[in-house]
Design an enzyme around this catalytic site. Structure first.
Site, PDB file in Angstrom:
ATOM      1  N   CYS A  11     -42.678 -73.682 -33.864  1.00 37.16           N
ATOM      2  CA  CYS A  11     -41.436 -74.265 -33.348  1.00 37.16           C
ATOM      3  C   CYS A  11     -40.996 -75.418 -34.249  1.00 37.16           C
ATOM      4  O   CYS A  11     -41.813 -76.181 -34.771  1.00 37.16           O
ATOM      5  CB  CYS A  11     -41.599 -74.716 -31.905  1.00 37.16           C
ATOM      6  N   GLU A  12     -39.694 -75.507 -34.447  1.00 37.08           N
ATOM      7  CA  GLU A  12     -39.165 -76.518 -35.349  1.00 37.08           C
ATOM      8  C   GLU A  12     -39.142 -77.913 -34.724  1.00 37.08           C
ATOM      9  O   GLU A  12     -38.871 -78.891 -35.409  1.00 37.08           O
ATOM     10  CB  GLU A  12     -37.751 -76.138 -35.802  1.00 37.08           C
ATOM     11  N   HIS A  13     -39.439 -78.010 -33.442  1.00 36.97           N
ATOM     12  CA  HIS A  13     -39.430 -79.319 -32.782  1.00 36.97           C
ATOM     13  C   HIS A  13     -40.772 -80.038 -32.876  1.00 36.97           C
ATOM     14  O   HIS A  13     -40.814 -81.258 -33.056  1.00 36.97           O
ATOM     15  CB  HIS A  13     -39.033 -79.157 -31.310  1.00 36.97           C
ATOM     16  N   HIS A  14     -41.871 -79.276 -32.752  1.00 33.90           N
ATOM     17  CA  HIS A  14     -43.206 -79.898 -32.767  1.00 33.90           C
ATOM     18  C   HIS A  14     -44.134 -79.280 -33.810  1.00 33.90           C
ATOM     19  O   HIS A  14     -45.268 -79.714 -33.952  1.00 33.90           O
ATOM     20  CB  HIS A  14     -43.861 -79.781 -31.388  1.00 33.90           C
TER      21      HIS A  14
ATOM     22  N   GLN B 140     -36.939 -69.843 -30.785  1.00 36.18           N
ATOM     23  CA  GLN B 140     -37.053 -68.416 -30.471  1.00 36.18           C
ATOM     24  C   GLN B 140     -35.693 -67.751 -30.302  1.00 36.18           C
ATOM     25  O   GLN B 140     -35.491 -66.615 -30.749  1.00 36.18           O
ATOM     26  CB  GLN B 140     -37.896 -68.217 -29.206  1.00 36.18           C
TER      27      GLN B 140
ATOM     28  N   HIS C 164     -45.247 -70.544 -26.152  1.00 37.23           N
ATOM     29  CA  HIS C 164     -45.022 -71.692 -27.026  1.00 37.23           C
ATOM     30  C   HIS C 164     -46.095 -72.740 -26.770  1.00 37.23           C
ATOM     31  O   HIS C 164     -46.184 -73.307 -25.675  1.00 37.23           O
ATOM     32  CB  HIS C 164     -43.635 -72.298 -26.766  1.00 37.23           C
TER      33      HIS C 164
ATOM     34  N   CYS D   2     -46.271 -75.637 -27.904  1.00 39.31           N
ATOM     35  CA  CYS D   2     -45.734 -76.981 -27.701  1.00 39.31           C
ATOM     36  C   CYS D   2     -45.586 -77.264 -26.206  1.00 39.31           C
ATOM     37  O   CYS D   2     -45.477 -78.425 -25.794  1.00 39.31           O
ATOM     38  CB  CYS D   2     -44.387 -77.143 -28.409  1.00 39.31           C
TER      39      CYS D   2
END
Length: 207
Positions: A98-101, A139, A167, A169
């Protein structure tokens, strides 16, 4: 327990660049900084080679940035003895981050298309999933990218893509909810316009 999201927007594969690529030495130093920030000593024996291992792992995990998904689908075949029904590849193992975490996204993708005179080698569908999976992702965006690329390159009568994934995260941090799958879908052409074709896709993948 499942979270279901339907993405109706078009997301073409991004061609944006983040600037000059850092050197291996710079990347390894960044890993040492993170180790120190986490509270450990990058100079101790067990961590001496960790920066090098991490940068090599990143090259593998994010190899999708170096590949053009359209090129993977470029070679098609028209000698299919008149075959004009759905082509489905289900349960394609999916590993992304995931690009956030930058936490793992682990699951599977189901990809289908209805040919319009030409087909692509079935392994290419799995490669397409890998190319977009081996990037920092959301996603919903990844689902749309896979479908849009198939639609743009093959120009079939329709495309159907579904991803179901957990996920980490959400399972290893934050809310700490385990065993929760997120489901995303993207339909084009006949799969979007004809409810019977959409239902047939779900039956073929066992949903």
């Amino acid at each position: 327990m499942s979270v279901i999201a339907y993405d109706s927007k078009s997301h073409a594969p991004s061609k944006e660049k983040a600037g000059a690529e850092p050197t291996a030495a710079e990347a390894e130093e960044a890993v040492r900084t993170l180790i120190r920030w986490a509270g450990d000593n990058p100079a101790r024996e067990g961590l001496l080679d960790t920066p090098s291992r991490v940068t090599k792992a990143f090259k593998e995990w994010f190899a999708g940035y170096a590949e053009d998904p359209a090129e993977v689908l470029a070679r098609t075949f028209e000698e299919v003895e008149g075959y004009d029904d759905i082509v489905v590849m289900k349960d394609i193992r999916l590993e992304s981050y995931c690009e956030h975490h930058m936490a793992p996204i682990i699951g599977k993708a189901h990809v289908a298309y209805l040919p319009d005179g030409k087909v692509v080698g079935i392994s290419k569908l799995a490669r397409l999933v890998d190319i977009f999976g081996k990037r920092l992702q959301v996603q919903e965006k990844m689902t749309a990218q896979i479908a849009q690329t198939l639609d743009d390159v093959l120009k079939p009568r329709g495309v159907a893509v579904m991803i179901e994934a957990e996920h980490q995260c959400m399972s290893t941090r934050g809310i700490h909810k385990h065993g929760v799958d997120t489901l995303t879908t993207r339909f084009t052409g006949v799969f979007k316009d004809d409810p019977a074709m959409e239902a047939r896709f779900f039956r073929l993948i066992g949903r």
